[in-house]
Design a protein around this motif. Structure first.
Motif: not given
Length: 272
Positions: A2-7, A141-149, A151-161
């Motif tokens: 899995m990948m986590t990406r942020f801008a 910042l990286c730790q914060l985003i990874l932790k939030e991603a 917790e969200k289980g962002q991969f289950s919901q692609g649309a908002p990202s």
């Protein structure tokens, strides 16, 4: 994997009277924006108005606070966002040279037999110390985003990202970086976050040096060596895409989309 990406969008504060007069402010001289500075902040805000930011960080000095406020005021989506003020984003501390002309710093450096850029005035921060602060903030910042991603289980919901990516692509030349928005390649997820950071010239130069030198950030082909080492103009805008592979204790890969962009300033004239 899995990948986590942020801008990460980084903006320098607008002009102050002392910027115009080439006087060092550092941390100790807390000048407000000039009339031109407020106009620049508004112009940057209009340029960024369609970008959906999920996090906003600003240095806690007056010139960055006012710039952040000016940018968010123009935003379609982020008008009421809470801003986190972080002292790690403050300008380089120039010690005894604060409140004095840049020409005086040059003279001090010359007297010490050093290049102005590498010179540390008494009581000031070294370039290495500023870069450490940049690294520190970036890792936080990286730790914060990874932790939030996580917790969200962002991969289950692609649309908002994906909508974060689409909103960026309207404003910036994303090109190949914006895989999810531009094709249906499912291996690259949408952005987990879109972060706005408002900071200072010398600080940003050292943060960018960390991203380019230490993290081997890839650069746009159009970026010249001299542009890479120059200080951002007031409200210059830079965009980076940060990419993590899950479960690997490795440095992220970073891609610079643009550095010190200033096309939003074309209509902003100097006020005399």
């Amino acid at each position: 994997s899995m990948m986590t990406r942020f801008a990460l969008t980084v903006v320098r504060h607008g002009e102050t009277r002392f910027n115009k007069e080439k006087i060092l402010q550092g941390q100790g001289v807390d000048e407000p924006l000039s009339e031109t500075g407020f106009k620049q902040a508004a112009a940057a805000g209009i340029f960024l108005k369609n970008v959906k930011f999920t996090h906003v960080f600003s240095s806690d000095l007056t010139r960055t606070k006012q710039t952040t406020c000016g940018i968010l005021e123009k935003s379609k989506f982020c008008k009421d966002m809470a801003v986190k003020y972080d002292s790690r984003l403050r300008e380089r501390k120039y010690g005894v040279a604060e409140g004095r002309a840049l020409s005086e710093l040059r003279a001090m450096a010359k007297a010490a037999g050093e290049e102005c850029l590498m010179f540390t005035p008494p009581g000031g921060e070294t370039l290495a110390q500023v870069k450490m602060r940049g690294k520190d903030f970036f890792e936080f910042l990286c730790q914060l985003i990874l932790k939030e991603a996580d917790e969200k289980g962002q991969f289950s919901q692609g649309a908002p990202s994906n909508s974060l990516e689409t909103s960026l692509a309207k404003t910036f030349p994303l090109g190949k970086t914006c895989a999810p928005a531009c094709n249906s390649d499912s291996s690259a997820p949408g952005l987990a976050a879109s972060v706005l950071v408002v900071s200072h010239g010398a600080y940003m130069r050292n943060l960018f040096d960390y991203l380019v030198t230490d993290l081997k950030c890839s650069l746009p082909a159009s970026l010249s060596r001299s542009e890479l080492v120059s200080v951002s103009p007031n409200t210059g805008i830079s965009l980076f895409i940060v990419n993590f592979e899950e479960g690997r204790e490795v440095q992220p890969t970073v891609q610079c989309v643009c550095m010190n962009l200033q096309e939003h300033l074309n209509g902003v004239t100097e006020t005399r």
